[in-house]
Write a protein that holds these residues in place. Structure first.
Motif, PDB file in Angstrom:
ATOM      1  N   VAL A   1      21.139 -29.784 -36.035  1.00 28.68           N
ATOM      2  CA  VAL A   1      21.812 -28.584 -35.524  1.00 28.68           C
ATOM      3  C   VAL A   1      21.109 -27.964 -34.318  1.00 28.68           C
ATOM      4  CG1 VAL A   1      22.934 -27.967 -37.687  1.00 28.68           C
ATOM      5  CG2 VAL A   1      20.613 -27.129 -37.221  1.00 28.68           C
ATOM      6  N   GLY A   2      20.058 -28.632 -33.824  1.00 28.91           N
ATOM      7  CA  GLY A   2      19.374 -28.112 -32.639  1.00 28.91           C
ATOM      8  C   GLY A   2      20.309 -28.101 -31.435  1.00 28.91           C
ATOM      9  N   LEU A   3      21.195 -29.059 -31.404  1.00 29.09           N
ATOM     10  CA  LEU A   3      22.203 -29.145 -30.339  1.00 29.09           C
ATOM     11  C   LEU A   3      23.557 -29.110 -31.031  1.00 29.09           C
ATOM     12  CD1 LEU A   3      20.323 -31.997 -28.508  1.00 29.09           C
ATOM     13  CD2 LEU A   3      20.488 -29.620 -27.720  1.00 29.09           C
ATOM     14  N   ALA A   4      24.345 -28.092 -30.710  1.00 35.95           N
ATOM     15  CA  ALA A   4      25.560 -27.808 -31.487  1.00 35.95           C
ATOM     16  C   ALA A   4      26.530 -28.980 -31.497  1.00 35.95           C
ATOM     17  CB  ALA A   4      26.237 -26.555 -30.946  1.00 35.95           C
ATOM     18  N   ALA A   5      26.585 -29.762 -30.416  1.00 36.47           N
ATOM     19  CA  ALA A   5      27.585 -30.822 -30.309  1.00 36.47           C
ATOM     20  C   ALA A   5      27.395 -31.927 -31.352  1.00 36.47           C
ATOM     21  CB  ALA A   5      27.542 -31.432 -28.902  1.00 36.47           C
ATOM     22  N   LEU A   6      26.202 -32.012 -31.935  1.00 38.38           N
ATOM     23  CA  LEU A   6      25.958 -33.089 -32.891  1.00 38.38           C
ATOM     24  C   LEU A   6      26.494 -32.795 -34.288  1.00 38.38           C
ATOM     25  CD1 LEU A   6      24.042 -33.953 -30.579  1.00 38.38           C
ATOM     26  CD2 LEU A   6      22.499 -34.830 -32.335  1.00 38.38           C
ATOM     27  N   ALA A   7      26.724 -31.514 -34.594  1.00 37.88           N
ATOM     28  CA  ALA A   7      27.272 -31.123 -35.905  1.00 37.88           C
ATOM     29  C   ALA A   7      27.880 -29.732 -35.748  1.00 37.88           C
ATOM     30  CB  ALA A   7      26.183 -31.128 -36.969  1.00 37.88           C
ATOM     31  N   PRO A   8      28.983 -29.626 -34.995  1.00 37.33           N
ATOM     32  CA  PRO A   8      29.482 -28.280 -34.612  1.00 37.33           C
ATOM     33  C   PRO A   8      29.696 -27.320 -35.787  1.00 37.33           C
ATOM     34  CG  PRO A   8      30.629 -29.983 -33.376  1.00 37.33           C
ATOM     35  CD  PRO A   8      29.802 -30.698 -34.406  1.00 37.33           C
ATOM     36  N   PRO A   9      30.356 -27.727 -36.878  1.00 36.19           N
ATOM     37  CA  PRO A   9      30.584 -26.722 -37.934  1.00 36.19           C
ATOM     38  C   PRO A   9      29.300 -26.298 -38.643  1.00 36.19           C
ATOM     39  CG  PRO A   9      32.101 -28.577 -38.150  1.00 36.19           C
ATOM     40  CD  PRO A   9      31.040 -29.000 -37.196  1.00 36.19           C
ATOM     41  N   LEU A  10      28.352 -27.203 -38.799  1.00 34.07           N
ATOM     42  CA  LEU A  10      27.111 -26.800 -39.473  1.00 34.07           C
ATOM     43  C   LEU A  10      26.226 -25.969 -38.545  1.00 34.07           C
ATOM     44  CD1 LEU A  10      26.192 -29.819 -41.780  1.00 34.07           C
ATOM     45  CD2 LEU A  10      27.087 -27.578 -42.405  1.00 34.07           C
ATOM     46  N   ALA A  11      26.297 -26.240 -37.239  1.00 35.58           N
ATOM     47  CA  ALA A  11      25.607 -25.352 -36.296  1.00 35.58           C
ATOM     48  C   ALA A  11      26.263 -23.974 -36.345  1.00 35.58           C
ATOM     49  CB  ALA A  11      25.647 -25.923 -34.881  1.00 35.58           C
ATOM     50  N   ALA A  12      27.597 -23.956 -36.530  1.00 29.68           N
ATOM     51  CA  ALA A  12      28.315 -22.675 -36.647  1.00 29.68           C
ATOM     52  C   ALA A  12      27.901 -21.947 -37.924  1.00 29.68           C
ATOM     53  CB  ALA A  12      29.826 -22.912 -36.637  1.00 29.68           C
ATOM     54  N   LEU A  13      27.693 -22.691 -38.995  1.00 31.43           N
ATOM     55  CA  LEU A  13      27.214 -22.083 -40.249  1.00 31.43           C
ATOM     56  C   LEU A  13      25.889 -21.359 -39.993  1.00 31.43           C
ATOM     57  CD1 LEU A  13      26.959 -23.733 -43.742  1.00 31.43           C
ATOM     58  CD2 LEU A  13      24.869 -23.035 -42.588  1.00 31.43           C
ATOM     59  N   GLU A  14      24.988 -22.041 -39.284  1.00 31.77           N
ATOM     60  CA  GLU A  14      23.696 -21.406 -38.998  1.00 31.77           C
ATOM     61  C   GLU A  14      23.886 -20.189 -38.079  1.00 31.77           C
ATOM     62  OE1 GLU A  14      20.238 -23.785 -39.068  1.00 31.77           O
ATOM     63  OE2 GLU A  14      19.349 -22.795 -37.337  1.00 31.77           O
ATOM     64  N   GLN A  15      24.794 -20.338 -37.116  1.00 33.16           N
ATOM     65  CA  GLN A  15      25.070 -19.219 -36.204  1.00 33.16           C
ATOM     66  C   GLN A  15      25.653 -18.025 -36.961  1.00 33.16           C
ATOM     67  OE1 GLN A  15      24.293 -18.273 -33.395  1.00 33.16           O
ATOM     68  NE2 GLN A  15      25.920 -17.183 -32.296  1.00 33.16           N
ATOM     69  N   SER A  16      26.445 -18.288 -38.016  1.00 31.54           N
ATOM     70  CA  SER A  16      27.033 -17.181 -38.788  1.00 31.54           C
ATOM     71  C   SER A  16      25.931 -16.357 -39.445  1.00 31.54           C
ATOM     72  CB  SER A  16      28.010 -17.719 -39.845  1.00 31.54           C
ATOM     73  OG  SER A  16      27.315 -18.243 -40.973  1.00 31.54           O
ATOM     74  N   VAL A  17      24.868 -17.035 -39.868  1.00 34.67           N
ATOM     75  CA  VAL A  17      23.742 -16.338 -40.487  1.00 34.67           C
ATOM     76  C   VAL A  17      22.981 -15.526 -39.431  1.00 34.67           C
ATOM     77  CG1 VAL A  17      21.510 -16.701 -41.586  1.00 34.67           C
ATOM     78  CG2 VAL A  17      23.489 -18.012 -42.360  1.00 34.67           C
ATOM     79  N   VAL A  18      22.765 -16.152 -38.270  1.00 31.38           N
ATOM     80  CA  VAL A  18      22.038 -15.471 -37.192  1.00 31.38           C
ATOM     81  C   VAL A  18      22.804 -14.222 -36.742  1.00 31.38           C
ATOM     82  CG1 VAL A  18      21.270 -15.684 -34.795  1.00 31.38           C
ATOM     83  CG2 VAL A  18      20.884 -17.574 -36.391  1.00 31.38           C
ATOM     84  N   ARG A  19      24.125 -14.384 -36.566  1.00 30.73           N
ATOM     85  CA  ARG A  19      24.952 -13.253 -36.137  1.00 30.73           C
ATOM     86  C   ARG A  19      24.952 -12.130 -37.158  1.00 30.73           C
ATOM     87  NH1 ARG A  19      30.716 -15.407 -34.225  1.00 30.73           N
ATOM     88  NH2 ARG A  19      30.043 -16.254 -32.222  1.00 30.73           N
ATOM     89  N   TRP A  20      25.015 -12.525 -38.423  1.00 31.91           N
ATOM     90  CA  TRP A  20      24.994 -11.517 -39.486  1.00 31.91           C
ATOM     91  C   TRP A  20      23.682 -10.725 -39.422  1.00 31.91           C
ATOM     92  CZ3 TRP A  20      21.795 -11.519 -43.987  1.00 31.91           C
ATOM     93  CH2 TRP A  20      22.099 -10.509 -44.922  1.00 31.91           C
ATOM     94  N   LEU A  21      22.580 -11.427 -39.247  1.00 35.92           N
ATOM     95  CA  LEU A  21      21.287 -10.753 -39.147  1.00 35.92           C
ATOM     96  C   LEU A  21      21.247  -9.840 -37.926  1.00 35.92           C
ATOM     97  CD1 LEU A  21      18.900 -13.747 -40.034  1.00 35.92           C
ATOM     98  CD2 LEU A  21      19.271 -11.707 -41.441  1.00 35.92           C
ATOM     99  N   ALA A  22      21.716 -10.359 -36.789  1.00 37.44           N
ATOM    100  CA  ALA A  22      21.633  -9.600 -35.536  1.00 37.44           C
ATOM    101  C   ALA A  22      22.562  -8.389 -35.564  1.00 37.44           C
ATOM    102  CB  ALA A  22      21.973 -10.504 -34.347  1.00 37.44           C
ATOM    103  N   GLN A  23      23.809  -8.623 -35.985  1.00 39.42           N
ATOM    104  CA  GLN A  23      24.828  -7.586 -35.803  1.00 39.42           C
ATOM    105  C   GLN A  23      25.021  -6.706 -37.035  1.00 39.42           C
ATOM    106  OE1 GLN A  23      28.236  -9.587 -33.953  1.00 39.42           O
ATOM    107  NE2 GLN A  23      26.838 -10.679 -32.595  1.00 39.42           N
ATOM    108  N   GLN A  24      25.027  -7.310 -38.231  1.00 43.20           N
ATOM    109  CA  GLN A  24      25.254  -6.503 -39.429  1.00 43.20           C
ATOM    110  C   GLN A  24      23.956  -5.871 -39.926  1.00 43.20           C
ATOM    111  OE1 GLN A  24      28.527  -6.244 -40.459  1.00 43.20           O
ATOM    112  NE2 GLN A  24      28.848  -7.457 -38.611  1.00 43.20           N
ATOM    113  N   VAL A  25      22.877  -6.626 -39.925  1.00 40.59           N
ATOM    114  CA  VAL A  25      21.630  -6.089 -40.486  1.00 40.59           C
ATOM    115  C   VAL A  25      20.919  -5.207 -39.458  1.00 40.59           C
ATOM    116  CG1 VAL A  25      19.394  -6.638 -41.519  1.00 40.59           C
ATOM    117  CG2 VAL A  25      21.383  -8.059 -42.051  1.00 40.59           C
ATOM    118  N   VAL A  26      20.666  -5.757 -38.259  1.00 36.12           N
ATOM    119  CA  VAL A  26      19.897  -5.006 -37.265  1.00 36.12           C
ATOM    120  C   VAL A  26      20.789  -4.017 -36.496  1.00 36.12           C
ATOM    121  CG1 VAL A  26      18.532  -5.234 -35.141  1.00 36.12           C
ATOM    122  CG2 VAL A  26      18.132  -6.787 -37.050  1.00 36.12           C
ATOM    123  N   GLY A  27      22.073  -4.350 -36.336  1.00 36.68           N
ATOM    124  CA  GLY A  27      22.967  -3.433 -35.627  1.00 36.68           C
ATOM    125  C   GLY A  27      23.000  -3.653 -34.130  1.00 36.68           C
TER     126      GLY A  27
END
Ligand SMILES: *Cc1c(COP(=O)(O)O)cnc(C)c1O
Length: 464
Positions: free
Chosen positions: A99-125
């Motif tokens: 998942v270091g490069l999104a093109a190699l596993a786009p949905p699983l990279a998106a899964l990781e991005q969903s966690v990052v976004r949640w931390l950035a936007q929902q938790v930290v604001g």
């Protein structure tokens, strides 16, 4: 595969169900420990081994340790290790997606991005468009934050770069500055107020003086929960100072940041959402296994600008808007699919379970603080803002000799407490005084063990 997996899983389940009765420190006899260490240093054999025998060895090795996964671990910043996270890891290691490069596993990279976004936007604001990456821990997150700040504000002219950290900042921030090529003499330690918070007026004066001397201030690092006492720096004021001085504002929330999931945490950690970057450590305050940190940033483009170098061997891959190439946002290229060990517990238990668990830790620390405050032999100068209760032996006078005597008594007190075998706490120095600390973070620590801890401490404190 089923047979081998079953053997490992049975051991793991025995381990977890045995945790409440495990000794707080499993390292008993130094000679036996030395023998085990020797045994474990042995090189691999030429011929195949047997799983059951190897697991026996592992059980003995794992048992000879601080019980960092158990309910009695209140030392440093505990990390428990959720079982469901382990299951996520097992799956991730099996599919071994890149998942270091999104093109190699786009949905699983998106899964990781969903966690990052949640931390950035929902938790930290942080606002929409913010992002970041999962790291191996808080140290790597602080490192990439310092590198990003350096690159954004200094470019390649780093010689005069100067940064400001609190007296109680974590050592990983100093390590990050060194790794980022900054001069040790340019890491300014801003003094604290008596409440152990960074003194904003002092920071402002230091910045002015440094500018006059030709140095280039570029970064302020605030703490969202210091490791010593869990104290929160005045984040809104530091954000305002950084904005006025056009500096990068980083918040080290490795210990405290995730408490923003709770109502009390959101109030006490106000101002974190004003940062340029924030370090979080899900392997502490989300109860995940070690190896799971996060850096979230207001502008992921600045993170990429600092880290992305290119490489012709990557030329077949296209950048995607929604899901970034995590390899370009940090120091690592190949690494495990870290996101799944965060995603699976979040989706299985729901966010509310984490909020409730963190609320429970705040309650438990308050409860311990209240009871220990009534113990004559102890003093607790700082009411916990998060889940760390700091205390010391009350000196029998104001003079340095009385304080030294109390500090010595504190050292002996720590030994008596930890000799109980039921709990483990640690110590630190605050304002030069020997200070003990009880940090409640593990998801396995509940009221019963905290009450037991308080009883052990109270009893030990009456014997000086
Ligand atoms: C634990 C901690 C760190 C370092 O994080 P690691 O995950 O141990 O690398 C940094 N800052 C604070 C405040 C911490 O508590």
């Amino acid at each position: 595969m089923v047979e081998m997996g079953g053997q490992v899983l049975n051991r793991v389940i025995d381990f977890i169900t045995g945790l409440p009765d495990s000794p707080a420190i499993g390292i008993a006899d130094p000679e036996a420990t030395t023998a085990l260490v020797r045994e474990m240093l042995a090189p691999p054999p030429e011929h195949p081994g047997e799983l059951a025998t190897l697991l026996d060895r592992l059980d003995r090795a794992a048992g000879c340790a601080y019980e960092t996964a158990g309910p009695g671990y209140f030392a440093y910043i505990p990390g428990g290790g959720l079982y469901t996270s382990l299951l996520g890891d097992l799956y991730a290691r099996a599919v071994n997606r890149y998942v270091g490069l999104a093109a190699l596993a786009p949905p699983l990279a998106a899964l990781e991005q969903s966690v990052v976004r949640w931390l950035a936007q929902q938790v930290v604001g942080l606002p929409e468009g913010s992002g970041g990456l999962l790291t191996s821990g808080g140290s790597m997150a602080n490192f990439s934050a310092v590198v990003a700040a350096r690159h954004a504000h200094l470019g390649e002219e780093i010689e005069a770069g100067t940064l400001y950290v609190g007296e109680h900042a974590h050592q990983s921030v100093l390590k990050a500055a060194r790794l980022a090529g900054l001069r040790a003499a340019h890491v300014r330690t801003v003094p604290s107020t008596p409440e152990l918070r960074m003194d904003v007026a002092a920071a402002a004066e230091m910045i002015e003086a440094d500018r006059r001397a030709g140095r280039r201030p570029f970064l302020i690092v605030g703490s969202a929960g210091t490791t010593n006492t869990g104290t929160i720096d005045p984040l809104p004021e530091l954000a305002a100072l950084a904005a006025a001085e056009q500096l990068w504002f980083h918040v080290d929330g490795a210990y405290g940041g995730l408490f923003r999931l709770t109502e009390r945490g959101r109030q006490r950690l106000a101002g974190m959402e004003l940062a340029d970057s924030v370090t979080l450590d899900p392997h502490k305050t989300m109860f995940l296994p070690y190896g799971t940190g996060a850096l979230v940033v207001r502008d992921p483009g600045r993170l990429a600008a600092a880290h992305q170098v290119g490489g012709h061997y990557l030329q077949d891959l296209n950048p995607d808007d929604e899901v970034p190439d995590f390899a370009h946002l940090g120091a690592e290229l190949s690494r495990e699919l870290r996101g799944l060990r965060v995603w699976l517990p979040l989706h299985l238990h729901g966010v509310a379970a984490f909020r409730d668990a963190l609320d429970e830790k705040l309650d438990l620390a308050e409860r311990a603080w209240r009871v220990l405050s009534a113990v004559e032999a102890l003093e607790l100068p700082w009411q916990p803002e998060l889940s760390t209760v700091a205390f010391r032996v009350r000196a029998r006078g104001e003079d340095p000799a009385a304080q030294r005597e109390a500090d010595e008594a504190g050292r002996r007190l720590l030994e008596r407490i930890n000799a109980s075998g039921r709990i483990l706490i640690s110590s630190t120095l605050v304002d030069g005084r020997y200070t003990l600390r009880l940090c409640v973070v593990s998801h396995r620590s509940h009221a019963d063990r905290v009450d037991e801890a308080v009883k052990i401490i109270t009893t030990a404190a009456t014997q000086r």
